[in-house]
Enzyme design. Structure first.
Site, short mmCIF file in Angstrom:
data_model
loop_
_atom_site.label_atom_id
_atom_site.label_comp_id
_atom_site.label_asym_id
_atom_site.label_seq_id
_atom_site.Cartn_x
_atom_site.Cartn_y
_atom_site.Cartn_z
N HIS A 127 0.87 -1.19 0.00
CA HIS A 127 0.00 0.00 0.00
C HIS A 127 0.90 1.23 0.00
O HIS A 127 2.01 1.21 0.56
CB HIS A 127 -0.84 -0.05 1.28
CG HIS A 127 -1.94 0.95 1.37
ND1 HIS A 127 -1.73 2.26 1.73
CD2 HIS A 127 -3.27 0.82 1.17
CE1 HIS A 127 -2.88 2.90 1.76
NE2 HIS A 127 -3.84 2.06 1.41
N ASP A 142 2.80 -4.63 8.14
CA ASP A 142 1.59 -3.83 7.97
C ASP A 142 0.39 -4.78 8.14
O ASP A 142 0.09 -5.58 7.25
CB ASP A 142 1.61 -3.18 6.58
CG ASP A 142 0.32 -2.43 6.29
OD1 ASP A 142 -0.64 -2.52 7.08
OD2 ASP A 142 0.26 -1.78 5.22
N GLN A 194 -4.85 -5.32 6.98
CA GLN A 194 -5.86 -6.26 6.47
C GLN A 194 -5.87 -7.58 7.22
O GLN A 194 -6.78 -8.38 7.04
CB GLN A 194 -5.61 -6.52 4.97
CG GLN A 194 -5.74 -5.28 4.10
CD GLN A 194 -7.14 -4.68 4.14
OE1 GLN A 194 -8.12 -5.34 4.48
NE2 GLN A 194 -7.24 -3.41 3.78
N LYS A 216 -10.60 -0.73 10.41
CA LYS A 216 -10.72 -1.97 9.62
C LYS A 216 -10.98 -3.16 10.53
O LYS A 216 -11.14 -4.29 10.08
CB LYS A 216 -9.46 -2.19 8.80
CG LYS A 216 -9.27 -1.08 7.75
CD LYS A 216 -8.06 -1.32 6.90
CE LYS A 216 -7.60 -0.05 6.23
NZ LYS A 216 -8.01 0.09 4.84
N CYS A 268 -4.72 2.43 -3.71
CA CYS A 268 -3.46 2.94 -3.12
C CYS A 268 -2.32 1.95 -3.33
O CYS A 268 -1.45 1.80 -2.46
CB CYS A 268 -3.61 3.27 -1.64
SG CYS A 268 -4.85 4.53 -1.32
#
Ligand code: PMP
Length: 405
Positions: A123, A200, A203, A226, A363
């Protein structure tokens, strides 16, 4: 609300917990942001309507109580990801801010010629902060390639890494392809050359159980919104020894020990990284969201979303002109294109059919370049989705292909 479930029981049926999902609307954009269960909305409302006061500063009871609740949320986040201590949890606005914090604070140790390894599917939030750091320090960015089916190629990572690499920063789950990283193997590869690793977890944190100690990573970041929590609050987890050695990145109230014009000293971590009045009620909402997700159970959530992905891939691949991207075992996310139809047109027609997907570059422009497209259409699932939503998606896509012949 549901009690804990085992992964092999019936699919989840929790859509009634979500007041902003009307009947017949297929919300398939959870990778952008998750809808909120009523109990999270209630926790936020209570925080403002009943218990509101500032934290850490008040000498009155209400403020002391709010401080306890605010710090209890930090402790809950720590147990959720199995951090050693709640002092390793830094509140931030979201994953984007967490990565910028690491780049601007920890990144000060980098010098010209040091190398940072990212991947082709990152991202922009896990690319641009490192580019800014590279421009400041003269560090060099390398890019790990992907396998044919859209995973970060860890065999290639093993051959790219050298002792010049100081940081590896990779997505745990791709927000476009849904591919899951073997984060433990990535951490072992990074550590073998003396590099730190940042994962990261935007998700992954709502889709698979995360245990930062078992993953043996150095930094883990995610956004509350999220994870069925509020916007404007997120988490930087960093290993205690690393965090304690990092310099402050923003100055202001609450992050200090003593201020004078002769020189200022700083609070220990995590306070040192939390300048200013924080998103107090956001922390309460995130606490409740973590309780909600944990009550359902991440194994059950993962099984549920995997079943939806499998069904979606099967239905979509049977539609003439539809191409799927990413691996079959993706975590809750399916990207696709319809031959000859711009993803924005796909999204607009799907919206007319009450199916909400995301269309665009997500993104992830370097990933789009790799896929040879300017954009994709993306369906992403959450706890509230069902096979009926997959049906609605497939039916709406049939209409797209009919309209465009
Ligand atoms: N990384 C990934 C993989 C993401 O999906 C996102 C959000 N789309 C981010 C980082 C940035 O998160 P936020 O905008 O909440 O800071």
């Amino acid at each position: 609300m549901l009690k804990a479930r085992e992964a092999d029981t019936a699919p989840l049926d929790v859509v009634a917990d979500f007041p902003a999902i009307p009947a017949g609307w297929a919300y398939l954009d959870t990778a952008a942001t998750a809808q909120k269960p009523q109990i999270v909305v209630d926790a936020i409302t209570r925080g403002y309507a009943e218990t509101y006061a500032t934290v850490h500063r008040g000498v009155y009871q209400r403020s002391a109580d709010m401080t306890v609740a605010y710090e209890a949320a930090r402790a809950r986040i720590a147990t959720f990801i199995n951090a050693k201590s709640q002092d390793e949890i830094v509140y931030v606005r979201g994953a984007t801010e967490a990565i910028n914090l690491v780049a601007q604070s920890w990144g000060q140790s980098l010098k010209a010629g040091d190398r940072i390894l990212l991947s082709q599917l990152e991202h922009h939030a896990n690319i641009v902060p490192w580019q800014l750091l590279a421009a400041r320090t003269g560090a060099i960015i390398d890019v790990a390639p992907l396998t044919e089916d859209g995973r970060i190629d860890l065999d290639a990572v093993a051959t790219i890494l050298t002792p010049a690499h100081k940081l590896v920063a990779l997505s745990h789950v791709s927000n476009v392809l849904g591919s899951i990283l073997d984060a433990r193997r990535a951490a072992d590869l990074a550590h073998a050359v003396g590099a730190k690793i940042l994962i990261d977890g935007c998700q992954s944190v709502a889709r698979i159980a995360v245990n930062v100690q078992a993953l043996d990573c150095d930094f883990y970041v995610f956004s509350g919104h999220k994870l069925y929590g509020p916007t404007g609050i997120g988490v930087l987890w960093a290993r205690g020894d690393i965090l304690n050695a990092m310099p402050p990145w923003q100055g202001g109230g609450a992050m200090i020990d003593k201020v004078s014009f002769a020189g200022t000293t700083y609070a220990p971590a995590p306070g040192r990284f939390e300048a200013g009045t924080p998103h107090i009620v956001g922390a309460l909402g995130l606490h409740t969201a973590i309780d909600y997700v944990s009550d359902i159970g991440l194994a059950a959530i993962h099984a549920h979303e995997t079943a939806l992905v499998t069904a979606a891939r099967e239905r979509l691949s049977a539609i003439k002109g539809v191409t799927l991207f990413g691996p079959a075992d993706s975590a809750g996310i399916v990207s696709f294109e319809v031959a000859g139809v711009h993803p924005h047109d796909v999204g607009t027609i799907l919206d007319e059919e009450r199916v909400a997907i995301r269309a665009g570059h997500h993104c992830c422009q370097p990933l789009m370049a790799h896929l040879g497209v300017s954009a994709t259409a993306r369906a992403s699932f959450g706890v509230y989705n069902s096979l009926a939503d997959v049906d609605a998606l497939a039916r709406a896509l049939d209409r797209v292909t009919r309209i465009f012949g």
